[in-house]
Design an enzyme around this catalytic site. Structure first.
Site, PDB file in Angstrom:
ATOM      1  N   LYS A 128       0.838  -1.210   0.000  1.00 26.56           N
ATOM      2  CA  LYS A 128       0.000   0.000   0.000  1.00 26.56           C
ATOM      3  C   LYS A 128       0.868   1.253   0.000  1.00 26.56           C
ATOM      4  O   LYS A 128       0.645   2.180  -0.789  1.00 26.56           O
ATOM      5  CB  LYS A 128      -0.884   0.001   1.261  1.00 26.56           C
ATOM      6  CG  LYS A 128      -1.500   1.352   1.576  1.00 26.56           C
ATOM      7  CD  LYS A 128      -2.323   1.328   2.841  1.00 26.56           C
ATOM      8  CE  LYS A 128      -1.576   1.573   4.133  1.00 26.56           C
ATOM      9  NZ  LYS A 128      -1.352   2.983   4.503  1.00 26.56           N
ATOM     10  N   ASN A 129       1.858   1.306   0.895  1.00 26.34           N
ATOM     11  CA  ASN A 129       2.618   2.543   1.067  1.00 26.34           C
ATOM     12  C   ASN A 129       3.618   2.785  -0.061  1.00 26.34           C
ATOM     13  O   ASN A 129       4.209   3.870  -0.149  1.00 26.34           O
ATOM     14  CB  ASN A 129       3.315   2.558   2.433  1.00 26.34           C
ATOM     15  CG  ASN A 129       2.308   2.754   3.555  1.00 26.34           C
ATOM     16  OD1 ASN A 129       1.151   3.080   3.299  1.00 26.34           O
ATOM     17  ND2 ASN A 129       2.733   2.538   4.784  1.00 26.34           N
ATOM     18  N   LEU A 140       7.764  19.718   6.613  1.00 29.09           N
ATOM     19  CA  LEU A 140       8.975  19.350   5.862  1.00 29.09           C
ATOM     20  C   LEU A 140       8.691  19.289   4.364  1.00 29.09           C
ATOM     21  O   LEU A 140       9.547  19.628   3.546  1.00 29.09           O
ATOM     22  CB  LEU A 140       9.517  17.999   6.357  1.00 29.09           C
ATOM     23  CG  LEU A 140       9.886  17.945   7.849  1.00 29.09           C
ATOM     24  CD1 LEU A 140      10.264  16.530   8.255  1.00 29.09           C
ATOM     25  CD2 LEU A 140      11.042  18.906   8.140  1.00 29.09           C
ATOM     26  N   ARG A 152      -4.364  10.746   4.507  1.00 28.78           N
ATOM     27  CA  ARG A 152      -3.316  11.769   4.560  1.00 28.78           C
ATOM     28  C   ARG A 152      -2.349  11.691   3.393  1.00 28.78           C
ATOM     29  O   ARG A 152      -1.784  12.713   2.989  1.00 28.78           O
ATOM     30  CB  ARG A 152      -2.514  11.607   5.850  1.00 28.78           C
ATOM     31  CG  ARG A 152      -3.280  11.847   7.105  1.00 28.78           C
ATOM     32  CD  ARG A 152      -2.348  11.652   8.268  1.00 28.78           C
ATOM     33  NE  ARG A 152      -1.119  12.388   8.023  1.00 28.78           N
ATOM     34  CZ  ARG A 152      -0.943  13.666   8.295  1.00 28.78           C
ATOM     35  NH1 ARG A 152      -1.895  14.351   8.873  1.00 28.78           N
ATOM     36  NH2 ARG A 152       0.204  14.261   8.024  1.00 28.78           N
ATOM     37  N   ILE A 174       8.267   7.479  16.726  1.00 26.53           N
ATOM     38  CA  ILE A 174       7.867   8.170  15.480  1.00 26.53           C
ATOM     39  C   ILE A 174       6.573   8.961  15.662  1.00 26.53           C
ATOM     40  O   ILE A 174       6.473  10.109  15.240  1.00 26.53           O
ATOM     41  CB  ILE A 174       7.710   7.163  14.311  1.00 26.53           C
ATOM     42  CG1 ILE A 174       8.940   6.257  14.183  1.00 26.53           C
ATOM     43  CG2 ILE A 174       7.400   7.898  12.999  1.00 26.53           C
ATOM     44  CD1 ILE A 174      10.189   6.909  13.647  1.00 26.53           C
ATOM     45  N   ARG A 230       1.021  14.791  13.080  1.00 21.58           N
ATOM     46  CA  ARG A 230       1.524  14.580  11.722  1.00 21.58           C
ATOM     47  C   ARG A 230       1.531  15.840  10.842  1.00 21.58           C
ATOM     48  O   ARG A 230       0.780  15.941   9.871  1.00 21.58           O
ATOM     49  CB  ARG A 230       0.744  13.450  11.060  1.00 21.58           C
ATOM     50  CG  ARG A 230       0.821  12.168  11.846  1.00 21.58           C
ATOM     51  CD  ARG A 230       0.109  11.035  11.184  1.00 21.58           C
ATOM     52  NE  ARG A 230       0.843  10.496  10.053  1.00 21.58           N
ATOM     53  CZ  ARG A 230       0.368   9.521   9.263  1.00 21.58           C
ATOM     54  NH1 ARG A 230      -0.818   9.027   9.484  1.00 21.58           N
ATOM     55  NH2 ARG A 230       1.090   9.067   8.277  1.00 21.58           N
ATOM     56  N   CYS A 260      -4.362  13.064  12.926  1.00 25.96           N
ATOM     57  CA  CYS A 260      -5.103  11.814  12.781  1.00 25.96           C
ATOM     58  C   CYS A 260      -4.930  11.021  14.062  1.00 25.96           C
ATOM     59  O   CYS A 260      -4.281  11.485  15.001  1.00 25.96           O
ATOM     60  CB  CYS A 260      -4.651  11.034  11.564  1.00 25.96           C
ATOM     61  SG  CYS A 260      -3.075  10.248  11.765  1.00 25.96           S
ATOM     62  N   ASP A 284       5.066   0.905  11.949  1.00 28.70           N
ATOM     63  CA  ASP A 284       3.879   0.205  11.439  1.00 28.70           C
ATOM     64  C   ASP A 284       3.821  -1.259  11.880  1.00 28.70           C
ATOM     65  O   ASP A 284       2.861  -1.961  11.567  1.00 28.70           O
ATOM     66  CB  ASP A 284       3.833   0.284   9.903  1.00 28.70           C
ATOM     67  CG  ASP A 284       3.544   1.698   9.406  1.00 28.70           C
ATOM     68  OD1 ASP A 284       3.149   2.551  10.214  1.00 28.70           O
ATOM     69  OD2 ASP A 284       3.733   1.940   8.196  1.00 28.70           O
ATOM     70  N   ARG A 316      -8.385  -0.641   4.745  1.00 28.69           N
ATOM     71  CA  ARG A 316      -7.533   0.384   4.131  1.00 28.69           C
ATOM     72  C   ARG A 316      -6.188  -0.208   3.723  1.00 28.69           C
ATOM     73  O   ARG A 316      -5.573   0.281   2.782  1.00 28.69           O
ATOM     74  CB  ARG A 316      -7.274   1.524   5.127  1.00 28.69           C
ATOM     75  CG  ARG A 316      -8.498   2.354   5.406  1.00 28.69           C
ATOM     76  CD  ARG A 316      -8.141   3.537   6.269  1.00 28.69           C
ATOM     77  NE  ARG A 316      -7.155   4.383   5.602  1.00 28.69           N
ATOM     78  CZ  ARG A 316      -6.720   5.531   6.071  1.00 28.69           C
ATOM     79  NH1 ARG A 316      -7.186   5.990   7.213  1.00 28.69           N
ATOM     80  NH2 ARG A 316      -5.820   6.234   5.413  1.00 28.69           N
TER      81      ARG A 316
HETATM   82  C1  EPZ Z   1       4.497   7.010   6.218  1.00 32.52           C
HETATM   83  O1  EPZ Z   1       3.756   8.096   6.733  1.00 32.52           O
HETATM   84  C2  EPZ Z   1       3.558   5.834   6.158  1.00 32.52           C
HETATM   85  N1  EPZ Z   1       2.448   6.168   5.277  1.00 32.52           N
HETATM   86  C3  EPZ Z   1       3.065   5.478   7.554  1.00 32.52           C
HETATM   87  O2  EPZ Z   1       2.266   4.307   7.468  1.00 32.52           O
HETATM   88  C4  EPZ Z   1       4.281   5.198   8.444  1.00 32.52           C
HETATM   89  O3  EPZ Z   1       3.842   4.966   9.759  1.00 32.52           O
HETATM   90  C5  EPZ Z   1       5.254   6.366   8.415  1.00 32.52           C
HETATM   91  O4  EPZ Z   1       5.610   6.681   7.044  1.00 32.52           O
HETATM   92  C6  EPZ Z   1       6.537   6.119   9.181  1.00 32.52           C
HETATM   93  O5  EPZ Z   1       7.162   4.980   8.672  1.00 32.52           O
HETATM   94  C7  EPZ Z   1       2.599   6.048   3.957  1.00 32.52           C
HETATM   95  O6  EPZ Z   1       3.647   5.680   3.446  1.00 32.52           O
HETATM   96  C8  EPZ Z   1       1.412   6.366   3.101  1.00 32.52           C
HETATM   97  P1  EPZ Z   1       6.665  10.422   8.034  1.00 32.52           P
HETATM   98  P2  EPZ Z   1       4.325   9.586   6.653  1.00 32.52           P
HETATM   99  O7  EPZ Z   1       6.562  11.679   7.243  1.00 32.52           O
HETATM  100  O8  EPZ Z   1       5.066   9.731   5.371  1.00 32.52           O
HETATM  101  C9  EPZ Z   1       6.976  13.811  11.392  1.00 32.52           C
HETATM  102  C10 EPZ Z   1       0.404   2.926   7.899  1.00 32.52           C
HETATM  103  O9  EPZ Z   1      -0.072   2.403   8.943  1.00 32.52           O
HETATM  104  N2  EPZ Z   1       6.847  14.782  10.292  1.00 32.52           N
HETATM  105  O10 EPZ Z   1       7.834   9.541   7.792  1.00 32.52           O
HETATM  106  O11 EPZ Z   1       3.198  10.504   6.934  1.00 32.52           O
HETATM  107  C11 EPZ Z   1       5.709  13.001  11.596  1.00 32.52           C
HETATM  108  O12 EPZ Z   1       4.755  13.685  12.358  1.00 32.52           O
HETATM  109  C12 EPZ Z   1       0.889   4.364   7.906  1.00 32.52           C
HETATM  110  O13 EPZ Z   1       0.447   2.349   6.809  1.00 32.52           O
HETATM  111  C13 EPZ Z   1       6.974  16.148  10.563  1.00 32.52           C
HETATM  112  O14 EPZ Z   1       7.186  16.555  11.700  1.00 32.52           O
HETATM  113  O15 EPZ Z   1       5.318   9.563   7.870  1.00 32.52           O
HETATM  114  C14 EPZ Z   1       6.254  11.763  12.250  1.00 32.52           C
HETATM  115  O16 EPZ Z   1       6.447  12.015  13.613  1.00 32.52           O
HETATM  116  C15 EPZ Z   1       0.576   5.093   9.158  1.00 32.52           C
HETATM  117  N3  EPZ Z   1       6.834  17.029   9.530  1.00 32.52           N
HETATM  118  C16 EPZ Z   1       7.627  11.581  11.581  1.00 32.52           C
HETATM  119  O17 EPZ Z   1       7.952  12.866  11.032  1.00 32.52           O
HETATM  120  C17 EPZ Z   1       6.594  16.607   8.248  1.00 32.52           C
HETATM  121  O18 EPZ Z   1       6.480  17.472   7.357  1.00 32.52           O
HETATM  122  C18 EPZ Z   1       7.669  10.567  10.453  1.00 32.52           C
HETATM  123  O19 EPZ Z   1       6.582  10.772   9.566  1.00 32.52           O
HETATM  124  C19 EPZ Z   1       6.478  15.242   7.982  1.00 32.52           C
HETATM  125  C20 EPZ Z   1       6.624  14.344   9.029  1.00 32.52           C
END
Ligand code: EPZ
Length: 419
Positions: free
Chosen positions: A22-23, A126, A93, A328, A122, A117, A306, A398
């Site tokens: 999915k991701n 960045l 998202r 995370i 989130r 969420c 995850d 999902r």
């Molecule tokens: C991806 O989310 C995945 N989703 C998530 O999977 C996964 O948990 C996550 O990466 C971490 O591995 C998809 O790939 C669609 P991040 P993403 O940006 O990209 C902070 C699932 O269950 N952050 O790596 O949204 C954020 O809040 C889902 O399948 C900022 O502060 O995750 C988090 O604490 C849930 N500012 C950390 O970074 C930003 O602009 C990592 O988030 C972006 C992120």
């Protein structure tokens, strides 16, 4: 609403085919906005989030064809609408991944801010700072992000202060059409990023450093049609590995890749689970007792956030204590009260949970608030005495393709009650 009923206590045995991730699929679909296509994605899973991304791309004006029999998704055409509306973005998202491709190709995009969420706040700062570094002007108004770059984006060096999967993906896609060289430093190394790089390269992008924390893109040339096979889902792999382990069974996870599990494979072995490569997949079995093991979630190749909820279900029936630390997301322990209702002994101390293993969980009606929390309850139900009924199954749909069919095929007593 559908519910899943499980009678626990049956060791699993047999083969489980692993679906496309999915991701990986979600950013790959968004990449179709970078050119007229067609972009053909094979090994496509049939999931609610894929349908949501399809609906988003259709409302942008693309033709999206999901052939579920052939397991392909084909996207073609150019975007005619540059706005991603709140109604779709709030559902998922990952919709924010259209921002980079749209502004890079059309010089303009308006995308609803995703908001928080269930698992945390989130933010997307960045993503936005990175696009600004590539020359976009960003403004926030009425809950929407507006990005403009009338003369196009220009390559830059972007140093991420923190690893972000989504920001790396958004900027990687945008960089393909930005003039000149873009370097992403402290980029995410998740296998889904390398998969996106492979697809973008097939579309004509010039990328080096895929799979490392420093990715360089020579951008600016138009991209073209391509066909790409979506990488197998490492989180589905890890989830079914735990299903085998928690029931004391043996399964062959067809198509699964050991190198994509990162620390998850090492920790499972430490806990007493056998994980071995076999015939293009992974054989996972648990013949002896489970021991407690400590984990801390980290970006890849560290232990995946995850997989945290599923691992906690496993530790709930392991001998001894385990400490599970979530670094995370700030609110990713919602499965804990539900697991406790099934007899698990878990206490939360800030970002850590102490799990004291019990010999047996007991079935209960449970519900969850996100995808991975829901599946952790299914796993607990597989090991529990008696019946577990999981409600709010739409979370599962999902991200897990035909979860009850896959588990029933390897001997689980599990069925979906529609309603
Ligand atoms: C991806 O989310 C995945 N989703 C998530 O999977 C996964 O948990 C996550 O990466 C971490 O591995 C998809 O790939 C669609 P991040 P993403 O940006 O990209 C902070 C699932 O269950 N952050 O790596 O949204 C954020 O809040 C889902 O399948 C900022 O502060 O995750 C988090 O604490 C849930 N500012 C950390 O970074 C930003 O602009 C990592 O988030 C972006 C992120």
């Amino acid at each position: 609403m559908d519910r899943i009923h499980i009678q626990g206590g049956r060791p699993l045995s047999g083969n489980i085919p692993i679906s496309g991730a999915k991701n990986a699929a979600l950013p790959l679909m968004a990449a179709s906005l970078l050119m007229d296509g067609p972009l053909v994605l094979t090994n496509a899973p049939d999931l609610a989030d894929i349908a949501t991304m399809g609906a988003l791309l259709r409302q942008h004006g693309l033709a999206v064809d999901h052939d579920k029999t052939a397991r392909t998704i084909t996207m073609s055409g150019a975007a005619t609408s540059l706005e991603a509306p709140y109604d779709l973005v709030r559902k998922m998202r990952a919709s924010v991944l259209v921002l980079g491709p749209l502004v890079a190709r059309f010089g303009q995009a308006r995308v609803s801010l995703p908001g928080g969420c269930a698992i945390g706040t989130r933010p997307v700062d960045l993503h936005l700072k990175g696009l600004e570094a590539l020359g976009a002007t960003i403004s926030l108004d009425g809950g929407y992000i507006t990005a403009t770059a009338p003369k196009g984006l220009v390559g830059a060096k972007i140093i991420f202060p923190q690893v972000s999967v989504g920001a790396t993906e958004n900027l990687l896609m945008a960089a393909c059409l930005a003039k000149g060289t873009t370097t992403l430093v402290n980029a995410a190394r998740e296998p889904e990023i390398a998969d996106l790089c492979a697809c973008l390269s097939a579309m004509g992008a010039v990328i080096s450093g895929a799979g490392t924390d420093r990715i360089t893109v020579e951008g600016g040339a138009p991209l073209h049609a391509a066909t790409h096979a979506i990488v197998p889902d490492r989180i589905e792999t890890g989830t079914y590995a735990i299903a085998a382990a928690i029931t004391g069974g043996t399964v062959l996870l067809e198509g699964a890749r050991l190198e994509h599990l990162g620390a998850v494979a090492r920790i499972l072995r430490e806990a007493g689970v056998e994980v071995a490569e076999e015939g293009g997949g992974l054989r996972v079995s648990r013949l002896n007792g489970l021991h407690g093991a400590d984990v801390m979630t980290e970006p890849f190749p560290g232990f995946a956030t995850d997989m945290q909820a599923q691992f906690m279900s496993l530790m709930a029936v392991a001998e001894g204590a385990s400490m599970v630390t979530e670094t995370i997301f700030e609110n990713r322990f919602m499965h804990v009260p539900e697991l406790t209702r099934m007899g698990a002994r878990i206490t939360i101390h800030g970002a850590s949970a102490i799990v004291r293993g019990v010999p047996m969980l007991s079935g209960a009606p449970v519900m969850a608030t996100d995808l991975r929390a829901s599946v952790s309850l299914i796993l607990a139900g597989l090991a529990a005495r008696g019946e577990t009924v999981v409600s709010r199954v739409y979370h599962l749909d999902r991200g897990y393709e035909h979860v009850e069919r896959k588990l029933a095929a390897v001997g689980a007593a599990i069925e979906r009650q529609r309603g």
